[in-house]
Design an enzyme around this catalytic site. Structure first.
Site, PDB file in Angstrom:
ATOM      1  N   ASP A  33      59.825  18.426   7.376  1.00 42.03           N
ATOM      2  CA  ASP A  33      60.129  17.329   8.293  1.00 42.03           C
ATOM      3  C   ASP A  33      61.635  17.239   8.447  1.00 42.03           C
ATOM      4  O   ASP A  33      62.393  17.715   7.590  1.00 42.03           O
ATOM      5  CB  ASP A  33      59.569  15.998   7.768  1.00 42.03           C
ATOM      6  CG  ASP A  33      59.330  15.006   8.896  1.00 42.03           C
ATOM      7  OD1 ASP A  33      58.158  14.844   9.294  1.00 42.03           O
ATOM      8  OD2 ASP A  33      60.301  14.398   9.405  1.00 42.03           O
ATOM      9  N   LEU A  69      51.653  19.441  12.682  1.00 43.86           N
ATOM     10  CA  LEU A  69      51.574  18.054  13.124  1.00 43.86           C
ATOM     11  C   LEU A  69      52.833  17.600  13.852  1.00 43.86           C
ATOM     12  O   LEU A  69      52.805  16.565  14.538  1.00 43.86           O
ATOM     13  CB  LEU A  69      51.373  17.123  11.919  1.00 43.86           C
ATOM     14  CG  LEU A  69      50.244  17.431  10.939  1.00 43.86           C
ATOM     15  CD1 LEU A  69      50.312  16.460   9.762  1.00 43.86           C
ATOM     16  CD2 LEU A  69      48.888  17.335  11.625  1.00 43.86           C
ATOM     17  N   GLY A  71      56.067  16.702  16.102  1.00 43.37           N
ATOM     18  CA  GLY A  71      56.274  16.494  17.534  1.00 43.37           C
ATOM     19  C   GLY A  71      56.316  15.019  17.851  1.00 43.37           C
ATOM     20  O   GLY A  71      56.003  14.171  17.016  1.00 43.37           O
ATOM     21  N   SER A 109      45.078  16.808  20.774  1.00 46.32           N
ATOM     22  CA  SER A 109      44.793  15.395  21.025  1.00 46.32           C
ATOM     23  C   SER A 109      43.777  15.245  22.134  1.00 46.32           C
ATOM     24  O   SER A 109      43.659  16.102  23.022  1.00 46.32           O
ATOM     25  CB  SER A 109      46.088  14.679  21.420  1.00 46.32           C
ATOM     26  OG  SER A 109      45.837  13.378  21.897  1.00 46.32           O
ATOM     27  N   ASN A 110      43.082  14.111  22.110  1.00 46.30           N
ATOM     28  CA  ASN A 110      42.187  13.768  23.223  1.00 46.30           C
ATOM     29  C   ASN A 110      42.977  13.620  24.527  1.00 46.30           C
ATOM     30  O   ASN A 110      42.402  13.716  25.606  1.00 46.30           O
ATOM     31  CB  ASN A 110      41.403  12.504  22.901  1.00 46.30           C
ATOM     32  CG  ASN A 110      42.274  11.269  22.721  1.00 46.30           C
ATOM     33  OD1 ASN A 110      42.399  10.451  23.626  1.00 46.30           O
ATOM     34  ND2 ASN A 110      42.857  11.104  21.548  1.00 46.30           N
ATOM     35  N   HIS A 111      44.292  13.436  24.436  1.00 50.08           N
ATOM     36  CA  HIS A 111      45.082  13.240  25.645  1.00 50.08           C
ATOM     37  C   HIS A 111      45.334  14.555  26.397  1.00 50.08           C
ATOM     38  O   HIS A 111      45.841  14.531  27.516  1.00 50.08           O
ATOM     39  CB  HIS A 111      46.374  12.516  25.303  1.00 50.08           C
ATOM     40  CG  HIS A 111      46.110  11.152  24.743  1.00 50.08           C
ATOM     41  ND1 HIS A 111      45.551  10.139  25.495  1.00 50.08           N
ATOM     42  CD2 HIS A 111      46.263  10.656  23.485  1.00 50.08           C
ATOM     43  CE1 HIS A 111      45.398   9.066  24.739  1.00 50.08           C
ATOM     44  NE2 HIS A 111      45.801   9.351  23.515  1.00 50.08           N
ATOM     45  N   TYR A 134      52.906  14.107  27.237  1.00 48.74           N
ATOM     46  CA  TYR A 134      52.414  14.335  25.870  1.00 48.74           C
ATOM     47  C   TYR A 134      51.112  15.131  25.908  1.00 48.74           C
ATOM     48  O   TYR A 134      50.939  16.110  25.163  1.00 48.74           O
ATOM     49  CB  TYR A 134      52.209  12.999  25.178  1.00 48.74           C
ATOM     50  CG  TYR A 134      51.475  13.062  23.864  1.00 48.74           C
ATOM     51  CD1 TYR A 134      52.105  13.521  22.714  1.00 48.74           C
ATOM     52  CD2 TYR A 134      50.144  12.651  23.769  1.00 48.74           C
ATOM     53  CE1 TYR A 134      51.424  13.571  21.503  1.00 48.74           C
ATOM     54  CE2 TYR A 134      49.468  12.704  22.564  1.00 48.74           C
ATOM     55  CZ  TYR A 134      50.109  13.159  21.439  1.00 48.74           C
ATOM     56  OH  TYR A 134      49.432  13.216  20.238  1.00 48.74           O
TER      57      TYR A 134
END
Length: 258
Positions: A33, A69, A71, A109-111, A134
């Site tokens: 990170d 993960l 972003g 993602s669902n997006h 996104y």
């Protein structure tokens, strides 16, 4: 033999959820990170950004799997999304290729499919229809995963994660919730499944009101144990966008939701 798993974005919300749930005897979690982290038992820390090829190549050395993960976790400007979510994801895949990492688990993602109608039974292979920049970045990450599998032979599992939180906050979440414990079970299955190839699967719990397929995730060995229905009496009603679009309120940014 020790297994080493690299988690990018390990200081984020999902990273914090996964650290204790992916800990195993014989496994080292390498945490990456931009924010400094303190290594616990069975952990290593690399401080740096997924946008830095040298950092990523060093972090990927000797790794058996990458859980990506890192972003921006929601909508942002196009330059920021391009630099971090899209170029950064390419850097992760390219470093994995160069370092000989056999598997990448990508937090999609669902997006990525947010403008599909809500209420439909959504299969694992639902084609991209992103609801934001996104969402575009998540669709791009899935496409990169497909390329790096077909061209370079990496096993790549893309998880279209729903509402990953301690509890759902609204009516939509009764169908889209992914509990922290089930998140750990899902990622563990994606790490451990033998020879998955390239797959895109939904990431939700065993919710009574789920309209997204769990077939693909279960084929990896994922067995969800939690159900958002226990929170049904405490959630807020669904908004108009949540009733209309799979991506819910993210779609309120677009002209179709007005």
């Amino acid at each position: 033999m020790t297994q080493r798993v690299l988690i990018t974005g390990a200081a984020g919300r999902v990273g914090a959820i996964l650290r204790p749930r992916l800990a195993r005897d014989g496994r080292v979690l390498r945490l990456l990170d931009r924010r400094p982290l303190e290594a616990g038992a069975g952990e290593e820390v690399v401080t740096g950004s997924v946008t830095d090829p040298d950092v990523m190549l060093e972090a990927s050395a000797g790794v058996d799997a990458v859980v990506h993960l890192a972003g921006h976790p929601g909508e942002n400007t196009w330059p920021e999304i391009l630099a971090v979510n899209i170029d950064g994801t390419h850097t992760v895949f390219e470093a994995a290729r160069q370092a000989g990492v056999p598997r990448v688990v990508f937090a999609s993602s669902n997006h990525a499919v947010g403008y599909h109608p809500a209420g439909q039974d959504a299969p694992d292979d639902l084609v991209p229809r992103p609801d934001t920049f996104y969402g575009v970045s998540k669709a791009a990450g899935e496409a990169l995963g497909s390329l790096y599998h077909d061209r370079h032979g990496l096993d790549v599992v893309c998880l279209r994660i729903g509402t990953c939180a301690e509890h759902p906050g609204d009516e939509r979440g009764l169908g889209t919730w992914l509990s922290p414990d089930d998140c750990g079970r899902l990622v563990e299955a994606a790490i451990s499944a033998p020879k998955p190839g390239f797959r895109v699967v939904w990431g939700i719990s065993a919710n009574t009101r789920a309209r997204w397929s769990l077939d693909g995730a279960r084929a990896l060995g994922y067995e969800p144990r939690d159900d958002a229905e226990v929170f049904a009496d405490s959630v807020t009603p669904a908004t108009a966008a949540q009733k209309t679009f799979l991506g819910g309120d993210f779609c309120a940014f677009g002209p179709e939701a007005k």
